[in-house]
Every structure is written in structure tokens, then in C-alpha cells.
Scaffold this motif. Structure first.
Motif, short mmCIF file in Angstrom:
data_model
loop_
_atom_site.label_atom_id
_atom_site.label_comp_id
_atom_site.label_asym_id
_atom_site.label_seq_id
_atom_site.Cartn_x
_atom_site.Cartn_y
_atom_site.Cartn_z
N ALA A 71 0.64 -0.99 -0.04
CA ALA A 71 0.14 -0.06 -0.27
C ALA A 71 0.96 1.10 0.02
N SER A 72 2.48 1.07 0.52
CA SER A 72 3.17 2.35 0.50
C SER A 72 3.88 2.64 -0.46
N ALA A 73 3.97 1.58 -1.41
CA ALA A 73 5.05 1.85 -2.52
C ALA A 73 5.49 2.75 -2.95
N ASP A 74 3.79 3.27 -3.46
CA ASP A 74 4.56 4.60 -3.84
C ASP A 74 4.89 5.47 -3.37
N ILE A 75 5.13 6.04 -2.29
CA ILE A 75 5.25 6.79 -0.89
C ILE A 75 7.24 6.36 -0.79
N VAL A 76 7.22 5.03 -0.58
CA VAL A 76 8.79 4.65 -0.68
C VAL A 76 9.29 3.44 -1.32
N PRO A 77 10.52 3.80 -2.08
CA PRO A 77 10.46 1.89 -2.17
C PRO A 77 10.82 1.24 -1.20
N ASN A 78 10.70 0.31 -1.19
CA ASN A 78 10.82 -0.62 0.00
C ASN A 78 11.41 -2.11 -0.57
N TRP A 79 11.76 -2.74 0.28
CA TRP A 79 12.62 -4.36 0.04
C TRP A 79 12.08 -5.34 -0.90
N LEU A 80 10.72 -5.22 -0.77
CA LEU A 80 10.06 -7.10 -0.57
C LEU A 80 9.42 -7.10 -2.60
N GLU A 81 9.95 -8.29 -2.68
CA GLU A 81 9.88 -8.88 -4.05
C GLU A 81 8.81 -9.81 -4.06
N ALA A 82 8.11 -10.58 -3.05
CA ALA A 82 7.24 -11.27 -3.56
C ALA A 82 7.26 -12.29 -1.56
N THR A 83 5.45 -12.87 -1.75
CA THR A 83 5.63 -13.56 -0.44
C THR A 83 5.59 -15.06 -1.05
N PRO A 84 6.45 -16.24 -1.37
CA PRO A 84 5.75 -17.48 -1.87
C PRO A 84 5.70 -18.08 -0.13
N ASP A 85 5.71 -17.64 0.41
CA ASP A 85 4.60 -18.32 1.67
C ASP A 85 3.63 -17.51 2.85
N PRO A 86 2.69 -18.01 3.43
CA PRO A 86 2.28 -16.76 3.92
C PRO A 86 3.01 -16.40 4.94
N ASN A 87 4.36 -17.59 5.79
CA ASN A 87 5.52 -16.81 6.83
C ASN A 87 7.00 -16.39 6.27
N VAL A 88 6.82 -15.85 4.50
CA VAL A 88 7.90 -15.58 4.40
C VAL A 88 7.90 -14.75 3.07
N ALA A 89 8.97 -13.38 3.58
CA ALA A 89 8.83 -12.55 2.56
C ALA A 89 10.00 -12.45 1.56
N ILE A 90 10.28 -12.65 0.60
CA ILE A 90 11.67 -12.18 -0.25
C ILE A 90 11.59 -10.93 -0.73
N GLY A 91 13.46 -10.42 -0.96
CA GLY A 91 13.37 -8.77 -1.36
C GLY A 91 14.35 -8.59 -1.13
#
Length: 316
Positions: A71-91
Motif C-alpha cells: 500500500a505504501s510502495a508509491d511513497i517510498v521504494p521498499n525491499w519486498l519482492e514476493a511472499t511465496p509462503d504465508p510466513n515468508v517475505a523475499i526481497g
């Protein structure tokens, strides 16, 4: 009904893995220029990890953070690329700034404890006279903290950050702008859910000279929320505010004689309390995001997480 499985830690060996770090809650793997953050079900309070993991807590935190990062990606670039699992964030792996940008809209928590002790400034920022606990500040104040490798983070002023060269001035000015803009967005999103975003913290890093928002944002582990309904009346009557945060866990620990102080013993957490905490976190998810929570299959949770991460990495 038996209590759902929880994951206290992971010990994967991922292809191309070059580093591993275990934080209070997350297990972080470095693969190439990427971070793979596994949100475990560990829970911490008073800078101590509690003895039992909380079912679904990692999923709740990971999915709330992803919700707000998108929701905030248009304010500041963020590290997140993908969430391939409910418990995982990759970026993106970024070089973190060694400060946390704490922003407070209300006199609560640490700021209130300082105020009650007679202080009228926090991190060099003045606080007006005549405020009660949980009153709003005239405008939100930024009260940075140094990031401690272990133990407590420490308050630090903007002046000291610049004088010690922790962050250069151009970057720091940008961090403040991003912090205020993110807090404004978080406040508006909370209001739509009948909530007040009281205070929160943001972490930032650099990649190829560009500032990125990193870690989690607007989760109950990094933020304090009040229920908007009845807020004014409770303030007028001098009553405690209804909170949507993990404050109830801290209160249970204090009631059982633990505040993280030397010589204190961590109390045992009975099944009933673990289940209550789990249900409260699910309630937090639904209230904060306005979306129903879908409980992931926890029957073989470590295998599920590892399989989903490996499948994602295999895509290149």
C-alpha cells in the motif's frame, strides 16, 4: 481440540545461501542479493523471546507487513519482492541505517513514562505541558532510537545522529520525510478500520545509493493502535484506552512477575494463554487489514515453508 502447530525456528540450507541471521522473531537467509525472511511464531516482550511459539503469529505479521508495504510502495521504494509462503517475505538485501525512525502521534508507552517522570523532551523533541497519558501531540513527533544488536534500543536525538555521523544530513532529512508520509498513510488506513495509529517505527536501508523501506511496517509488533470508538470518552474519564497491540502479552507477563529485569524468571505459558494470544493475533490481522484471515496448513509447517521458498528460488 489440540493446539495448532507453531514454528519456533528454521534451520534451512538454501542453494546459494551466504549468510543467516536469527532475530527475535525472524530467521533471515541471504541468497545472492536477496533476503529471505521467515516470520517464525516466536514472540518477544521486554526484549526477551518467550518460551513458547504462538500458532499463526508469524503468518499474521508477515501478511500484515506485506499488506502495508504494497500500500505504501508509491511513497517510498521498499525491499519486498514476493511472499511465496504465508510466513515468508523475499526481497532486496539493503545496508540498514543504524537508527529506527520512531514516530508518535500520542503520548503513550515510553514517551508517557518519560513524561510522567517529569521530562518535557524526548530525543531532543519538546513535549508540551499539561498533557495526560494517551493525549494526542499537537503534531506527530519523531523520536529515533539506535538499533541495538542485543538488549534495549536507546533514544537518540537528531542532533546526535548527525554529530556522530550515524546518518548523513541529506539522508536523514529524507528519512524524516518518508517517516511522516508513511505515518500519515498508516493513520488514514487505520481510521478506515475504526482504529487510531498511536505510534510506530520504520527501518530504512540503502541499495545502490537509494533509500528503501525495510523490515515490517504497521504490524502489532512494531505499532500501537487504539480503538477509535470511545477514545474521547475514555480520555475524558481518565480511563485506559482499548489497545490493539501485544500490550496484553506484556500485561500478562507483569502480572506473573516478569518485566525482563535481572533476577526475574520467565513464567510458564499455559496452553490456554498460548491459544488466547494466537486468537488475539488473528483478530488483530482482521481488524487492521479489514480482510478475513485464512489459516495456513500447519501440519508440516517447516516442510511447507522450505518447499515454497525452494520453488520460488528455482524460478530464478
Amino acid at each position: 481440540m489440540p493446539i495448532a502447530n507453531a514454528i519456533a525456528e528454521t534451520n534451512f540450507q538454501l542453494p546459494g545461501q551466504t549468510a543467516f541471521y536469527r532475530g527475535k522473531v525472524r530467521d533471515v537467509y541471504t541468497v545472492g542479493g536477496r533476503l529471505i525472511m521467515v516470520a517464525s511464531d516466536r514472540i518477544s516482550a521486554f526484549d526477551h523471546v518467550l518460551p513458547r511459539a504462538i500458532p499463526y503469529k508469524g503468518q499474521v505479521l508477515n501478511q500484515i507487513a506485506a499488506h502495508f508495504l504494497r500500500a505504501s510502495a508509491d511513497i517510498v521504494p521498499n525491499w519486498l519482492e514476493a511472499t511465496p509462503d504465508p510466513n515468508v517475505a523475499i526481497g532486496h538485501a539493503c545496508e540498514p541505517f543504524k537508527v529506527e525512525m520512531v514516530i508518535r502521534g500520542y503520548l503513550a508507552g515510553h514517551a508517557w513514562r518519560e513524561y510522567k517522570a517529569g521530562k518535557r523532551a524526548i530525543c531532543g523533541v519538546p513535549m508540551p505541558e499539561g498533557l495526560k497519558e494517551n493525549d494526542p501531540f499537537p503534531q506527530p513527533i519523531i523520536t529515533p532510537a539506535t538499533k541495538a544488536e542485543e538488549g534495549h534500543d536507546e533514544d537518540i536525538s537528531r542532533e546526535d545522529i548527525l554529530a556522530q555521523g550515524i546518518v548523513n544530513e541529506a539522508h536523514y532529512v529524507q528519512l524524516e520525510k518518508y517517516t511522516r508520509a508513511l505515518f500519515e498513510l498508516g493513520t488514514a488506513m487505520a481510521a478506515r478500520q475504526g482504529l487510531i495509529l498511536v505510534d510506530t517505527k520504520y527501518e530504512f536501508g540503502l541499495k545502490a545509493g537509494e533509500i528503501f523501506l525495510i523490515d515490517e511496517i504497521h504490524t502489532p509488533d512494531s505499532s500501537r493502535y487504539f480503538y477509535a470508538e470511545g477514545y474521547e470518552e475514555r480520555q475524558q474519564r481518565g480511563e485506559r484506552q482499548k489497545q490493539l497491540s501485544k500490550e496484553f502479552v506484556r500485561e500478562w507477563l507483569m502480572a506473573n512477575g516478569f518485566q525482563g529485569l535481572e533476577g526475574q524468571t520467565m513464567p510458564d505459558m499455559p496452553d490456554a494463554f498460548v491459544e488466547e494470544v494466537s486468537e488475539r493475533y488473528i483478530e488483530l490481522f482482521e481488524h487492521i487489514t479489514g480482510q478475513p484471515f485464512e489459516r495456513a496448513d500447519t501440519s508440516a509447517i517447516a516442510r511447507r515453508i522450505e518447499g515454497n521458498v525452494m520453488s520460488y528460488l528455482a524460478q530464478g
